[in-house]
Design a protein around this motif. Structure first.
Motif, PDB file in Angstrom:
ATOM      1  N   THR A 352      39.984  45.185  36.764  1.00  0.00           N
ATOM      2  CA  THR A 352      39.644  44.928  38.111  1.00  0.00           C
ATOM      3  C   THR A 352      39.313  43.717  38.051  1.00  0.00           C
ATOM      4  N   ASP A 353      39.515  42.659  37.186  1.00  0.00           N
ATOM      5  CA  ASP A 353      39.222  41.355  37.581  1.00  0.00           C
ATOM      6  C   ASP A 353      40.486  40.587  36.625  1.00  0.00           C
ATOM      7  N   HIS A 356      39.543  36.633  35.720  1.00  0.00           N
ATOM      8  CA  HIS A 356      38.124  36.333  35.299  1.00  0.00           C
ATOM      9  C   HIS A 356      37.166  35.574  36.614  1.00  0.00           C
ATOM     10  N   SER A 357      37.068  36.231  37.636  1.00  0.00           N
ATOM     11  CA  SER A 357      36.310  35.616  38.700  1.00  0.00           C
ATOM     12  C   SER A 357      34.941  34.897  38.481  1.00  0.00           C
ATOM     13  N   ASN A 360      31.999  37.389  39.305  1.00  0.00           N
ATOM     14  CA  ASN A 360      31.832  38.584  38.726  1.00  0.00           C
ATOM     15  C   ASN A 360      31.003  38.215  37.315  1.00  0.00           C
ATOM     16  N   ASN A 362      29.958  40.088  35.229  1.00  0.00           N
ATOM     17  CA  ASN A 362      30.453  41.176  33.808  1.00  0.00           C
ATOM     18  C   ASN A 362      31.711  40.720  33.682  1.00  0.00           C
ATOM     19  N   GLY A 363      32.536  39.838  34.195  1.00  0.00           N
ATOM     20  CA  GLY A 363      33.794  39.467  33.991  1.00  0.00           C
ATOM     21  C   GLY A 363      33.958  39.016  32.419  1.00  0.00           C
ATOM     22  N   PHE A 389      39.062  40.715  41.529  1.00  0.00           N
ATOM     23  CA  PHE A 389      37.774  41.172  41.652  1.00  0.00           C
ATOM     24  C   PHE A 389      37.200  41.009  42.973  1.00  0.00           C
ATOM     25  N   GLU A 390      38.081  39.947  43.813  1.00  0.00           N
ATOM     26  CA  GLU A 390      37.482  39.928  45.206  1.00  0.00           C
ATOM     27  C   GLU A 390      38.468  40.640  46.195  1.00  0.00           C
ATOM     28  N   ARG A 394      42.466  42.214  48.593  1.00  0.00           N
ATOM     29  CA  ARG A 394      42.461  42.328  46.995  1.00  0.00           C
ATOM     30  C   ARG A 394      44.020  42.181  46.825  1.00  0.00           C
TER      31      ARG A 394
END
Length: 428
Positions: A352-353, A356-357, A360, A362-363, A389-390, A394
């Motif tokens: 869901t990322d 690697h935003s 985030n 927790n990315g 992530f955004e 999306r």
């Protein structure tokens, strides 16, 4: 920040620099560009570790081995006048400090000599100094350090004419006669031809597109239409790609500007280019990570009411000692690697990322590569979809084992090299 890092994810150029370079060059200025080089390049995606003997050794070997004399250019760094820690050798991160650091590293790795070439944005006039040109002419190889590639334009090119300073002309001539030119992070970006990236993040790039110029908003996908020094013109260049999730911005920039290939360089890993700018141009990957080749020859992009759409791109991921022919677009996995026959029946883990935003906490880095390799390693799926992530919108990124796709392995179990994986991006 350590003097040798120069790799902050969101680099903002300190102070205000005039945007004179952003005007379109005249036909006369373009006609003055020297012929393309025939030496070699060693371009690192940033994060070059001090103990990377493989990459430092390759640069030194190409510069003459034990007789190598390396000129270190760190004009992408802050000048001493803007570094609050200029007097502290443990904290400094300015052009002189970084130049001395790299010079010492090259000597420790076996170069006969390594010297800082004294250039930065506080000493632009020195780029036309005959004394500095003489220093350049005494070198057998060059290394451009990290920082902000726009400072290299400001220091080594002549403003809106975008023509070479005497020092850059001397380096270009040395390269044409067989010297090696290396660089890491901004020092690799500056090798770019037209439409060199000057900043931006993947999500904002997918959402808003690219814009000519240089901006202090680090999320805005921006480009310099005239490009960098033009040492490598067979594709766009991006750096820190996996660590910072820049695959999205690289695809958007290429699609916006009509380029059909991007060399996406990962950290602590080099793309070695022999005979750049010639029909013989070929590339080799050296290091623990890899280089992605993003292929947009069959891609189609358009903007719908929901947002930007890209279909038909291809993703090739090359690892240590893989080779690539720029003219024929043909990858060649390294000896010892063999086609992977996936044995796993596990599904590809959710992602869901995918880019690697930076938003985030927790990315994880190398997220895009992780999904691609996960798909290559399973026989349970032929496609896998990851998301940004955004939202708003999306974006879905769909990976596919398109016709012609293959994965290669060195250990018989894990996917290392990937060739021709399909990529599409759609908003929702």
């Amino acid at each position: 920040m350590r003097a040798h890092s120069g790799t902050a994810r969101r680099t903002v150029l300190a102070g205000s620099i005039a945007l004179a370079l952003l005007t379109t060059p005249t036909a006369h200025a373009l006609s003055e560009r020297p012929q393309q080089p025939h030496g070699s390049l060693v371009l690192v995606g940033g994060g070059l570790k001090d103990d990377n003997k493989q990459v430092y050794g390759e640069i030194i070997k190409r510069a003459g081995g034990p007789a190598a004399r390396i000129g270190v250019i760190t004009a992408a760094s802050l000048p001493e006048s803007q570094d609050p820690h200029a007097g502290d050798p443990d904290l400094c991160s300015n052009s002189a400090c970084n130049g001395a650091y790299y010079a010492d590293l090259f000597k420790r790795h076996g170069a006969a000599d390594a010297q800082w070439i004294p250039l930065d944005i506080d000493h632009v006039a020195d780029a036309d100094s005959d004394a500095v040109v003489a220093q350049v002419n005494s070198m057998t190889g060059f290394f451009f350090g990290g920082g902000d590639q726009y400072r290299y334009l400001t220091t080594l090119l002549h403003g809106d004419r975008h023509t070479d300073s005497k020092v850059l002309a001397a380096i270009r001539a040395k390269l044409a006669r067989g010297a090696v030119v290396a660089g890491s992070s901004a020092g690799a970006q500056i090798a770019s031809g037209p439409d060199m990236v000057s900043g931006g993040e993947s999500y904002e790039g997918l959402r808003d597109g690219s814009t000519p110029g240089y901006y202090e908003d680090p999320t805005r996908l921006a480009r310099i239409p005239e490009g960098g020094f033009g040492f490598l013109r067979s594709g766009l260049v991006d750096t820190h790609t996996g660590a910072y999730g820049r695959e999205g911005r690289a695809l958007r920039l290429a699609a916006d500007t009509g380029h059909d290939r991007v060399y996406a360089l990962e950290e602590n890993t080099a793309l070695v280019v022999d005979d750049p700018g010639t029909p013989r141009e070929h590339l080799t990957v050296l290091g623990p990570n890899g280089v992605a080749v993003l292929d947009l020859r069959g891609a189609r992009a358009h903007t719908s009411a929901a947002g930007w759409i890209l279909r038909g791109a291809r993703y090739t991921y090359l690892t240590d000692h893989d080779r690539y022919d720029a003219r024929t677009w043909a990858p060649r996995p390294a000896p010892g690697k063999r086609p992977l026959s996936p044995m796993s029946t596990a599904p590809v883990p959710a992602n869901t990322d995918v880019f690697h935003s930076s938003a985030n906490p927790n990315g994880t880095p190398y997220s895009f590569r992780t999904t691609a390799r996960g798909l290559a390693s399973t026989r349970a799926q032929n496609t896998a979809t990851a998301t940004t992530f955004e939202s708003g919108p999306r974006f879905d990124v769909t990976f596919s084992k398109a016709g012609g796709f293959s994965a290669w392995t060195g250990d018989g179990a894990t996917a290392q090299t990937l060739i021709g994986m399909g990529i599409s991006i759609t908003p929702r």
